[in-house]
Design a protein around this motif. Structure first.
Motif, PDB file in Angstrom:
ATOM      1  N   LEU A 174       0.839  -1.201   0.000  1.00 46.64           N
ATOM      2  CA  LEU A 174       0.000   0.000   0.000  1.00 46.64           C
ATOM      3  C   LEU A 174       0.874   1.252   0.000  1.00 46.64           C
ATOM      4  O   LEU A 174       1.799   1.392   0.812  1.00 46.64           O
ATOM      5  CB  LEU A 174      -0.915   0.008   1.226  1.00 46.64           C
ATOM      6  N   VAL A 175       0.580   2.164  -0.924  1.00 46.95           N
ATOM      7  CA  VAL A 175       1.336   3.407  -1.065  1.00 46.95           C
ATOM      8  C   VAL A 175       0.359   4.575  -1.112  1.00 46.95           C
ATOM      9  O   VAL A 175      -0.665   4.515  -1.802  1.00 46.95           O
ATOM     10  CB  VAL A 175       2.188   3.398  -2.356  1.00 46.95           C
ATOM     11  N   LYS A 176       0.691   5.629  -0.370  1.00 49.04           N
ATOM     12  CA  LYS A 176      -0.064   6.878  -0.474  1.00 49.04           C
ATOM     13  C   LYS A 176       0.918   8.033  -0.400  1.00 49.04           C
ATOM     14  O   LYS A 176       1.542   8.293   0.637  1.00 49.04           O
ATOM     15  CB  LYS A 176      -1.100   7.011   0.652  1.00 49.04           C
ATOM     16  N   TYR A 177       1.090   8.718  -1.538  1.00 46.81           N
ATOM     17  CA  TYR A 177       1.923   9.911  -1.624  1.00 46.81           C
ATOM     18  C   TYR A 177       1.026  11.131  -1.804  1.00 46.81           C
ATOM     19  O   TYR A 177       0.055  11.093  -2.565  1.00 46.81           O
ATOM     20  CB  TYR A 177       2.884   9.831  -2.813  1.00 46.81           C
ATOM     21  N   PHE A 178       1.383  12.211  -1.125  1.00 46.78           N
ATOM     22  CA  PHE A 178       0.685  13.482  -1.294  1.00 46.78           C
ATOM     23  C   PHE A 178       1.608  14.447  -2.036  1.00 46.78           C
ATOM     24  O   PHE A 178       2.750  14.665  -1.606  1.00 46.78           O
ATOM     25  CB  PHE A 178       0.293  14.083   0.063  1.00 46.78           C
ATOM     26  N   PRO A 179       1.158  15.016  -3.148  1.00 50.86           N
ATOM     27  CA  PRO A 179       2.036  15.896  -3.922  1.00 50.86           C
ATOM     28  C   PRO A 179       2.339  17.201  -3.195  1.00 50.86           C
ATOM     29  O   PRO A 179       1.485  17.751  -2.489  1.00 50.86           O
ATOM     30  CB  PRO A 179       1.239  16.156  -5.200  1.00 50.86           C
ATOM     31  N   ILE A 180       3.567  17.695  -3.355  1.00 46.09           N
ATOM     32  CA  ILE A 180       3.970  19.013  -2.847  1.00 46.09           C
ATOM     33  C   ILE A 180       3.975  19.969  -4.033  1.00 46.09           C
ATOM     34  O   ILE A 180       4.720  19.770  -4.995  1.00 46.09           O
ATOM     35  CB  ILE A 180       5.369  18.949  -2.209  1.00 46.09           C
ATOM     36  N   ARG A 181       3.135  20.980  -3.982  1.00 48.22           N
ATOM     37  CA  ARG A 181       3.009  21.916  -5.106  1.00 48.22           C
ATOM     38  C   ARG A 181       3.617  23.256  -4.729  1.00 48.22           C
ATOM     39  O   ARG A 181       3.409  23.754  -3.615  1.00 48.22           O
ATOM     40  CB  ARG A 181       1.538  22.087  -5.506  1.00 48.22           C
ATOM     41  N   ARG A 182       4.331  23.870  -5.683  1.00 46.66           N
ATOM     42  CA  ARG A 182       4.985  25.149  -5.426  1.00 46.66           C
ATOM     43  C   ARG A 182       4.856  26.048  -6.647  1.00 46.66           C
ATOM     44  O   ARG A 182       4.657  25.574  -7.774  1.00 46.66           O
ATOM     45  CB  ARG A 182       6.466  24.943  -5.103  1.00 46.66           C
ATOM     46  N   GLY A 183       4.998  27.335  -6.410  1.00 43.96           N
ATOM     47  CA  GLY A 183       4.989  28.303  -7.501  1.00 43.96           C
ATOM     48  C   GLY A 183       3.589  28.729  -7.913  1.00 43.96           C
ATOM     49  O   GLY A 183       2.578  28.186  -7.473  1.00 43.96           O
ATOM     50  N   LEU A 184       3.544  29.729  -8.791  1.00 43.43           N
ATOM     51  CA  LEU A 184       2.273  30.273  -9.254  1.00 43.43           C
ATOM     52  C   LEU A 184       1.458  29.245 -10.029  1.00 43.43           C
ATOM     53  O   LEU A 184       0.229  29.279 -10.025  1.00 43.43           O
ATOM     54  CB  LEU A 184       2.527  31.501 -10.147  1.00 43.43           C
ATOM     55  N   LEU A 185       2.128  28.323 -10.689  1.00 45.42           N
ATOM     56  CA  LEU A 185       1.438  27.313 -11.492  1.00 45.42           C
ATOM     57  C   LEU A 185       1.183  26.027 -10.712  1.00 45.42           C
ATOM     58  O   LEU A 185       0.661  25.057 -11.275  1.00 45.42           O
ATOM     59  CB  LEU A 185       2.253  26.997 -12.751  1.00 45.42           C
ATOM     60  N   SER A 186       1.509  26.041  -9.432  1.00 41.82           N
ATOM     61  CA  SER A 186       1.291  24.878  -8.561  1.00 41.82           C
ATOM     62  C   SER A 186       1.876  23.597  -9.143  1.00 41.82           C
ATOM     63  O   SER A 186       1.228  22.549  -9.179  1.00 41.82           O
ATOM     64  CB  SER A 186      -0.216  24.687  -8.289  1.00 41.82           C
ATOM     65  N   ARG A 187       3.094  23.720  -9.627  1.00 42.84           N
ATOM     66  CA  ARG A 187       3.747  22.538 -10.177  1.00 42.84           C
ATOM     67  C   ARG A 187       4.181  21.594  -9.046  1.00 42.84           C
ATOM     68  O   ARG A 187       4.532  22.041  -7.964  1.00 42.84           O
ATOM     69  CB  ARG A 187       4.970  22.941 -10.995  1.00 42.84           C
ATOM     70  N   ILE A 188       4.159  20.303  -9.343  1.00 43.96           N
ATOM     71  CA  ILE A 188       4.542  19.301  -8.353  1.00 43.96           C
ATOM     72  C   ILE A 188       6.066  19.313  -8.188  1.00 43.96           C
ATOM     73  O   ILE A 188       6.806  19.049  -9.138  1.00 43.96           O
ATOM     74  CB  ILE A 188       4.056  17.902  -8.761  1.00 43.96           C
ATOM     75  N   ALA A 189       6.512  19.632  -6.970  1.00 50.43           N
ATOM     76  CA  ALA A 189       7.946  19.744  -6.699  1.00 50.43           C
ATOM     77  C   ALA A 189       8.473  18.556  -5.895  1.00 50.43           C
ATOM     78  O   ALA A 189       9.663  18.459  -5.622  1.00 50.43           O
ATOM     79  CB  ALA A 189       8.235  21.035  -5.932  1.00 50.43           C
ATOM     80  N   GLY A 190       7.588  17.674  -5.515  1.00 48.57           N
ATOM     81  CA  GLY A 190       7.973  16.508  -4.732  1.00 48.57           C
ATOM     82  C   GLY A 190       6.734  15.851  -4.175  1.00 48.57           C
ATOM     83  O   GLY A 190       5.608  16.134  -4.601  1.00 48.57           O
TER      84      GLY A 190
END
Length: 323
Positions: free
Chosen positions: A11-27
């Motif tokens: 079982l895996v659950k990752y939550f995306p980390i979004r940054r910047g004005l465009l909310s790009r996934i940074a991790g």
């Protein structure tokens, strides 16, 4: 394990980390990272670990209250992560959850009759004519009376509210309950009453529990087996008596050394961990516990350990245990 009811595989659950004005996934926050375990029918499996280790995320992912990133959740051999629409709604009746905070988990604008009766009406298991009788029987099962039917949540104590939460979870006659720290928000005197109620219900209704808590004494009392989590991974799992009396993983040893013995003549040696819990967004390479482990060596820092046998029905993820 014979007669498995629930089986969790990678079982895996990752939550995306979004940054910047465009909310790009940074991790991503690796809240749950390839967790596997099984729960036998009628068993209570305790899931313990420090706050933020991923316990509640496991519970919610198992019930698909949040969608897993990957992995399998098998209920009676059927993978519920692949079910959609009406198929999943039918399966939902067999798996329910009791939440941590009885003050937040109940709708303050609904009466007890509505709170407990809603799942029955939504699933068309009872007519409006027979609803009151059915709800009354469920309330009596958890130690509440018919006089409580038309009251609102704010009119009850914390222990009574949690009993309402248990009644709501039992309304659909489920086989499996996820109990997410069901007594942590209650006074100590009330905790014992609720725990005893849960044990009685488990025996009477043949329920299967995933019991999530950071209170080690409570887990020891409620569970036949214990799984220990650290930064998104299970590091040890086995029979309660073995985990408590013969912990093999250093983290488990430190965790259970904090339990006070009721006998004042017995002196226990407390293992005090140094350093902070690593961030699940950037877990350390190798064993995730190695920055805080007093036994760590170069292999621990370089290579991630796998779950291996540490005894009969006892698994541990530690290089040092299996040398």
């Amino acid at each position: 394990m014979a007669d498995e009811l629930v089986s969790i595989r990678d079982l895996v659950k990752y939550f995306p980390i979004r940054r910047g004005l465009l909310s790009r996934i940074a991790g991503s926050v690796k809240a749950v990272d390839k967790v596997s375990f099984v729960i036998g029918r009628g068993e209570a499996l305790g899931l313990v670990g420090e706050s933020g280790c991923g316990k509640t995320t496991v519970g919610k992912s198992v019930l698909r209250l949040i969608e897993p990133t990957s992995g399998e959740v098998l209920f009676e051999g059927q993978d519920i992560t692949k079910l959609t629409g009406s198929e999943f709604r039918k399966m939902r009746k067999h798996m329910q959850m009791v939440f941590q905070d009885p003050y937040m988990s109940l709708n303050p604008r609904m009466t007890v009759r509505q709170i407990v009766g809603e799942p029955l009406l939504v699933n068309k298991l009872v007519t409006k004519k027979d609803l009151e009788d059915r709800v009354t029987r469920i309330l009596e099962l958890v130690g509440l009376s018919p006089d409580h039917l038309n009251r609102y949540p704010h009119e009850f104590s914390g222990g009574q509210r949690q009993r309402i939460g248990v009644a709501r979870a039992l309304a659909l006659n489920p086989e499996f309950l996820v109990l997410d720290e069901p007594t942590s928000a209650l006074d100590v005197s009330v905790q014992a009453q609720v725990l005893n109620l849960l044990k009685e219900l488990q025996k009477k209704l043949s329920l299967t529990f995933l019991f999530i808590s950071h209170d080690l004494s409570v887990v020891r009392y409620m569970s036949s087996r214990i799984a220990v989590m650290y930064v998104g991974k299970i590091v040890e799992i086995g029979q309660t008596t073995r985990i408590v009396n013969e912990p093999r993983h250093p983290y488990t040893q430190a965790l259970f050394s904090a339990i006070l013995d009721p006998d004042p003549e017995v002196k226990t040696q407390r293992i005090v961990l140094t350093g902070d819990v690593p961030s699940p967004a950037n877990p350390p390479q190798g064993c995730r516990f190695h920055p805080r482990c007093w036994l760590a060596n170069d292999r621990c820092r370089r290579e991630e350990p796998t779950m291996s046998e540490a005894g009969t029905d006892h698994l541990s993820a530690c290089h040092l245990v299996h040398r």
